[in-house]
Design a protein around this motif. Structure first.
Motif, mmCIF file in Angstrom:
data_model
loop_
_atom_site.group_PDB
_atom_site.id
_atom_site.type_symbol
_atom_site.label_atom_id
_atom_site.label_comp_id
_atom_site.label_asym_id
_atom_site.label_seq_id
_atom_site.Cartn_x
_atom_site.Cartn_y
_atom_site.Cartn_z
ATOM 1 N N ILE A 57 0.833 -1.115 -0.148
ATOM 2 C CA ILE A 57 0.051 0.197 -0.023
ATOM 3 C C ILE A 57 0.931 1.192 0.171
ATOM 4 O O ILE A 57 0.544 2.133 0.642
ATOM 5 N N ARG A 58 2.096 1.217 -0.788
ATOM 6 C CA ARG A 58 2.849 2.281 -0.719
ATOM 7 C C ARG A 58 1.913 3.616 -1.423
ATOM 8 O O ARG A 58 1.352 3.441 -2.329
ATOM 9 N N GLY A 59 2.126 4.768 -0.765
ATOM 10 C CA GLY A 59 1.535 5.978 -1.228
ATOM 11 C C GLY A 59 0.132 5.982 -0.367
ATOM 12 O O GLY A 59 -0.662 7.001 -0.660
ATOM 13 N N VAL A 60 -0.105 5.374 0.481
ATOM 14 C CA VAL A 60 -1.547 5.371 1.226
ATOM 15 C C VAL A 60 -1.333 6.507 2.325
ATOM 16 O O VAL A 60 -0.307 6.949 2.724
ATOM 17 N N ASP A 61 -2.365 7.376 2.447
ATOM 18 C CA ASP A 61 -2.440 8.581 3.232
ATOM 19 C C ASP A 61 -3.064 8.224 4.563
ATOM 20 O O ASP A 61 -2.663 8.729 5.530
ATOM 21 N N VAL A 62 -4.129 7.419 4.662
ATOM 22 C CA VAL A 62 -4.905 7.199 5.911
ATOM 23 C C VAL A 62 -5.261 5.402 5.728
ATOM 24 O O VAL A 62 -5.715 5.220 4.761
ATOM 25 N N VAL A 63 -5.098 4.821 6.862
ATOM 26 C CA VAL A 63 -5.407 3.461 7.208
ATOM 27 C C VAL A 63 -6.650 3.373 7.770
ATOM 28 O O VAL A 63 -6.538 3.885 9.082
ATOM 29 N N VAL A 64 -7.499 2.854 7.596
ATOM 30 C CA VAL A 64 -8.951 2.546 8.352
ATOM 31 C C VAL A 64 -9.372 1.125 8.600
ATOM 32 O O VAL A 64 -9.059 0.199 7.668
ATOM 33 N N ALA A 65 -9.874 0.755 9.664
ATOM 34 C CA ALA A 65 -10.253 -0.489 9.891
ATOM 35 C C ALA A 65 -11.234 -0.622 10.915
ATOM 36 O O ALA A 65 -11.152 -0.040 12.153
ATOM 37 N N LEU A 66 -12.704 -1.103 10.602
ATOM 38 C CA LEU A 66 -13.700 -0.897 11.420
ATOM 39 C C LEU A 66 -13.944 -2.541 11.921
ATOM 40 O O LEU A 66 -14.211 -3.357 11.021
ATOM 41 N N HIS A 67 -13.927 -2.714 13.352
ATOM 42 C CA HIS A 67 -13.998 -4.345 13.732
ATOM 43 C C HIS A 67 -13.010 -5.266 12.994
ATOM 44 O O HIS A 67 -13.231 -6.381 12.752
ATOM 45 N N ALA A 68 -11.911 -4.772 13.175
ATOM 46 C CA ALA A 68 -10.717 -5.543 12.649
ATOM 47 C C ALA A 68 -10.294 -6.717 13.652
ATOM 48 O O ALA A 68 -9.982 -6.223 14.879
ATOM 49 N N CYS A 69 -10.601 -7.915 13.203
ATOM 50 C CA CYS A 69 -10.545 -9.056 14.283
ATOM 51 C C CYS A 69 -9.003 -9.247 14.612
ATOM 52 O O CYS A 69 -8.315 -9.428 13.948
ATOM 53 N N GLY A 70 -8.960 -9.007 16.132
ATOM 54 C CA GLY A 70 -7.752 -9.552 16.763
ATOM 55 C C GLY A 70 -6.517 -8.828 16.172
ATOM 56 O O GLY A 70 -6.342 -7.653 16.110
ATOM 57 N N ALA A 71 -5.703 -9.771 15.633
ATOM 58 C CA ALA A 71 -4.476 -9.308 14.911
ATOM 59 C C ALA A 71 -4.717 -8.284 13.927
ATOM 60 O O ALA A 71 -3.773 -7.665 13.359
ATOM 61 N N LEU A 72 -5.826 -8.310 13.165
ATOM 62 C CA LEU A 72 -5.959 -7.621 11.976
ATOM 63 C C LEU A 72 -5.789 -6.076 12.452
ATOM 64 O O LEU A 72 -5.479 -5.614 11.522
ATOM 65 N N SER A 73 -6.220 -5.879 13.577
ATOM 66 C CA SER A 73 -5.854 -4.346 14.072
ATOM 67 C C SER A 73 -4.508 -3.881 13.811
ATOM 68 O O SER A 73 -4.047 -2.926 13.513
ATOM 69 N N ASP A 74 -3.743 -5.061 14.541
ATOM 70 C CA ASP A 74 -2.438 -4.810 14.362
ATOM 71 C C ASP A 74 -1.781 -4.669 12.927
ATOM 72 O O ASP A 74 -0.766 -4.044 12.719
ATOM 73 N N VAL A 75 -2.207 -5.554 12.147
ATOM 74 C CA VAL A 75 -1.750 -5.479 10.661
ATOM 75 C C VAL A 75 -1.887 -4.209 10.140
ATOM 76 O O VAL A 75 -1.245 -3.388 9.424
ATOM 77 N N ALA A 76 -3.391 -3.379 10.401
ATOM 78 C CA ALA A 76 -3.581 -2.254 9.933
ATOM 79 C C ALA A 76 -2.871 -1.119 10.511
ATOM 80 O O ALA A 76 -2.202 -0.148 9.834
ATOM 81 N N LEU A 77 -2.557 -1.205 11.645
ATOM 82 C CA LEU A 77 -1.604 -0.289 12.593
ATOM 83 C C LEU A 77 -0.215 -0.417 11.843
ATOM 84 O O LEU A 77 0.340 0.583 11.641
ATOM 85 N N GLY A 78 0.376 -1.874 11.765
ATOM 86 C CA GLY A 78 1.596 -1.790 10.928
ATOM 87 C C GLY A 78 1.688 -1.375 9.669
ATOM 88 O O GLY A 78 2.856 -0.659 9.432
ATOM 89 N N HIS A 79 0.826 -1.423 9.050
ATOM 90 C CA HIS A 79 0.904 -0.710 7.537
ATOM 91 C C HIS A 79 0.889 0.726 7.894
ATOM 92 O O HIS A 79 1.613 1.474 7.065
ATOM 93 N N ALA A 80 0.183 1.308 8.737
ATOM 94 C CA ALA A 80 0.153 2.715 8.925
ATOM 95 C C ALA A 80 1.577 3.158 9.308
ATOM 96 O O ALA A 80 2.117 4.181 8.820
ATOM 97 N N VAL A 81 1.962 2.550 10.076
ATOM 98 C CA VAL A 81 3.393 2.695 10.850
ATOM 99 C C VAL A 81 4.511 2.996 9.590
ATOM 100 O O VAL A 81 5.355 3.536 9.567
#
Length: 682
Positions: free
Chosen positions: A632-656
């Protein structure tokens, strides 16, 4: 490549070992065939010398049609004796496997941890009881070795399983996904998996497992691809085995034991004015006193009213159900102590066996129906037989019967009243549907479901004005209020406590704050167009969640230094059908945002794509892909609603990693722990 080579070497070694073991033991086994299986088990149970502990070994091949588990230590199986299905010259089945179910008498088998035999396995992994008790589901074909054991029903015997082989998969991708995962982890013999999937070659399967992804989602896609190679109706469909219609479900039920077929004559007498109210313990103590006095039968004019929790339930043909009633309910979750190694399986099973339980029979010929209602006794027996599943509390009026001093007392119900519903979704939804159809008493439903609106709310449902969707949402909310500390969902394991404690510092340093934000955006009514009017779950729960997420995302977008100067790229991790992203793309417009929805489910992304097209949205893209492998190179904002378990960490990892803004709402504690979380390389 290393994983591939390891699986290949292990499979070669296990293949020769398995073949040797089968040749060595098959000649000493008594085969059970469809027509004579239960008779042979009964004869062995009767004729075997007591010193052998009924250890004449038998072998049974067949299809699992039903499964009932009690914790992790006891699993009851209904086995349909049959050989593996065959295909004709055109690679087509002659008839669906499940067609044989209705005309075949099942054999009842039991998996008990203390009877399980791991002697042939040097490392105690490939014959693991824990693995088999998870993968043996309705629709799979198995080969069992065991001995005849006593059943709690007279004139019946069980097959107590010592060993088991997994012979053929069912057609459920989720089931095969778990089988493949256990095979990759080395917990399940790869040869059994190869033999259970005859449509794919050994080398190809091992290669797929060796180089395939480790996530459950990628394994499920692999499973779907493998199952697509089988001829139509070659594999059994679990939903058809449990019954896709009420009539088929009744046909698939086993015949009732002889002691429950014919009702006792006292069930036809009038109500007894000297009726007593008793607990389960009172009834059992009363029966014990009668037996001590050497009386073979109770006073048949003595009537009791009892109340108790349904610990387990067994349904039979002819609308007959047998309930196991207890004074204190214990769910399966309460029996699953972690870790298991610290527990004694034999002692635990003995504790279950010694618990005070009363068997109560719901029989159409024994149940009395008021003359002023339109129900028949068969309909009443069928209705309560469906509603009274484990976790329900019931009040019964009737008589006790016992044929000898050694028999367990049996309570024959004349009338039935549901005091509290089970928290099981199917039971709650059934009560609501019956109430909607005016087939369930309004006051009884209001109390049993613990409705917030009481009698008036139940009366509104009985007027027939609620839709099927509204009742489904209502059931989803009610099961939460019906759960308690002893329910399956109410149990907190030691692993959960450990995980919560490990993040105590974060809770202390960053406590949750209630934020009230006045929205600067006009909320689009488009998202409400697909739901019915009225105060629905959508309006009470879902709509506020989406509104809050849109407000938060809007604040993050507006804080971007290039907001309004170019189109910002937003990625929705685990976005599914685009419930959030479709609204986001529409409200901000094509000049502000371009939304990418990523989800592993192809059906979900296709569904969301069609909804976006109907709305005329041109600034949203749906991608079916594993989020852990996403670029997701070039992404400006990462969002996730009801991201189950470690999927929330995946979203945060991409954002970081991308230095992007994020709005993440987590869900499902400890879920998807296998996901690989992207980390920053800077």
């Amino acid at each position: 490549m290393k994983g591939y080579l390891a699986l290949l070497v292990i499979s070669r070694l296990l293949e020769s070992a398995t073949a040797f073991s089968a040749v060595e033991t098959s000649s000493s086994l008594i085969p059970l065939r469809p027509e004579t299986a239960n008779n042979i088990l009964r004869n062995l149970l009767t004729n075997d010398d007591d010193t052998t502990e009924h250890h004449s070994l038998v072998m049974l091949e067949g299809l699992v049609s039903r499964r009932r588990s009690i914790g992790k230590h006891l699993v009851f199986l209904d086995i349909i004796p049959m050989d593996l299905p065959k295909v004709d010259a055109n690679n087509r089945t002659k008839k669906a496997v499940h067609d044989d179910v209705i005309s075949t008498t099942v054999v009842q088998a039991v998996m008990r941890r203390d009877f399980w035999d791991n002697a042939d396995d040097t490392n105690n992994t490939l014959c693991s009881y824990d693995v088999y008790q998870k993968i043996i589901q309705p629709g799979v074909h198995v080969k069992l070795t065991g001995h005849a054991g006593p059943s709690r029903n007279a004139n019946a015997a069980l097959l107590f399983i010592h060993k088991m082989r997994y012979s053929l998969a069912n057609d459920d991708p989720r089931h095969l996904r778990n089988v493949l995962r256990y095979s990759i982890e080395g917990a399940l013999d790869i040869n059994q998996v190869v033999n259970a999937l005859p449509c794919i070659g050994r080398e190809e399967l091992i290669n797929m497992l060796g180089v395939g992804g480790q996530s459950d989602n990628s394994l499920e896609e692999m499973a779907s691809e493998i199952l697509g190679r089988f001829p139509t109706d070659y594999l059994s469909n679990p939903s058809k085995l449990v019954g896709s219609s009420n009539s088929l479900k009744r046909k698939l039920l086993p015949p009732a034991p002889l002691e429950y077929v014919n009702v006792h004559s006292f069930c036809t007498v009038q109500d007894d004015p000297s009726e007593e109210f008793a607990s389960i313990a009172d009834i059992l103590q009363h029966q014990k006193q009668v037996n001590t006095q050497n009386l073979l039968t109770l006073n048949t004019t003595k009537q009791f009213t009892i109340s108790g929790w349904v610990q387990s339930r067994r349904r039979y043909q002819e609308s007959i159900s047998v309930l196991e009633l207890v004074d204190e309910f214990s769910s399966s979750a309460a029996l699953q102590i972690q870790p298991y190694d610290d527990e004694d399986a034999t002692a635990r099973y003995s504790l279950l066996k010694e618990s005070q339980r009363l068997y109560a029979v719901l029989h159409p010929d024994a149940l009395h129906v008021d003359s002023d209602v339109d129900y028949t006794s068969i309909e009443v027996s069928e209705m309560y037989g469906n509603v009274l599943c484990p976790g329900a509390r019931v009040m019964l009026k009737g008589f006790i019967a016992s044929g000898s001093t050694d028999d367990v007392p049996v309570f024959w119900a004349k009338s039935c009243h549901l005091l509290r519903s089970s928290w099981r979704p199917s039971a709650v939804r059934l009560i609501l549907d019956l109430l909607h159809e005016k087939k369930f008493a309004v006051d009884e439903a209001a109390a049993a479901l613990n409705l917030a609106g009481g009698y008036s709310q139940a009366q509104d449902i009985a007027k027939g004005t609620t839709s099927a969707t509204e009742r489904q949402w209502m059931a989803a909310e009610l099961i939460q209020s019906l759960q308690g500390e002893n329910s399956r969902a109410g149990r907190i394991t030691s692993l959960m406590v450990q995980s919560l404690n490990s993040f105590a510092y974060a809770r202390n340093n960053y406590p949750i704050e209630m934020i009230n934000i006045e929205s600067e955006l006009h909320w689009s009514p488009l998202s409400e167009s697909e739901v019915s009017s009225g105060e629905s779950r959508w309006q009470r729960v879902k709509k506020p969640q989406l509104k809050f997420m849109i407000d938060q995302i809007g604040a993050v977008l507006r804080s971007h230094p290039e907001y309004g100067q170019r189109t910002l790229k937003v990625v929705d991790i685990g976005g599914g059908k685009g419930l959030l992203s479709n609204v986001l793309a529409e409200m901000f417009g094509i000049d502000i945002v371009e939304v990418h929805v990523v989800d592993v489910s192809i059906s979900a992304t296709n569904n969301g794509m069609m909804k976006a097209k109907r709305r005329g949205l041109q600034n949203i893209l749906f991608v079916a892909q594993d989020a852990t492998k996403l670029d997701i190179r070039g992404v400006d904002v990462v969002v996730a609603l009801h991201a189950c378990g470690a999927l929330s960490d995946v979203a945060l990892g991409h954002a970081v990693r991308q230095g992007a803004g994020f709005v993440v709402c987590p869900c499902c504690f400890l879920s998807n722990s296998h996901l690989r979380v992207p980390v920053t390389d800077r």
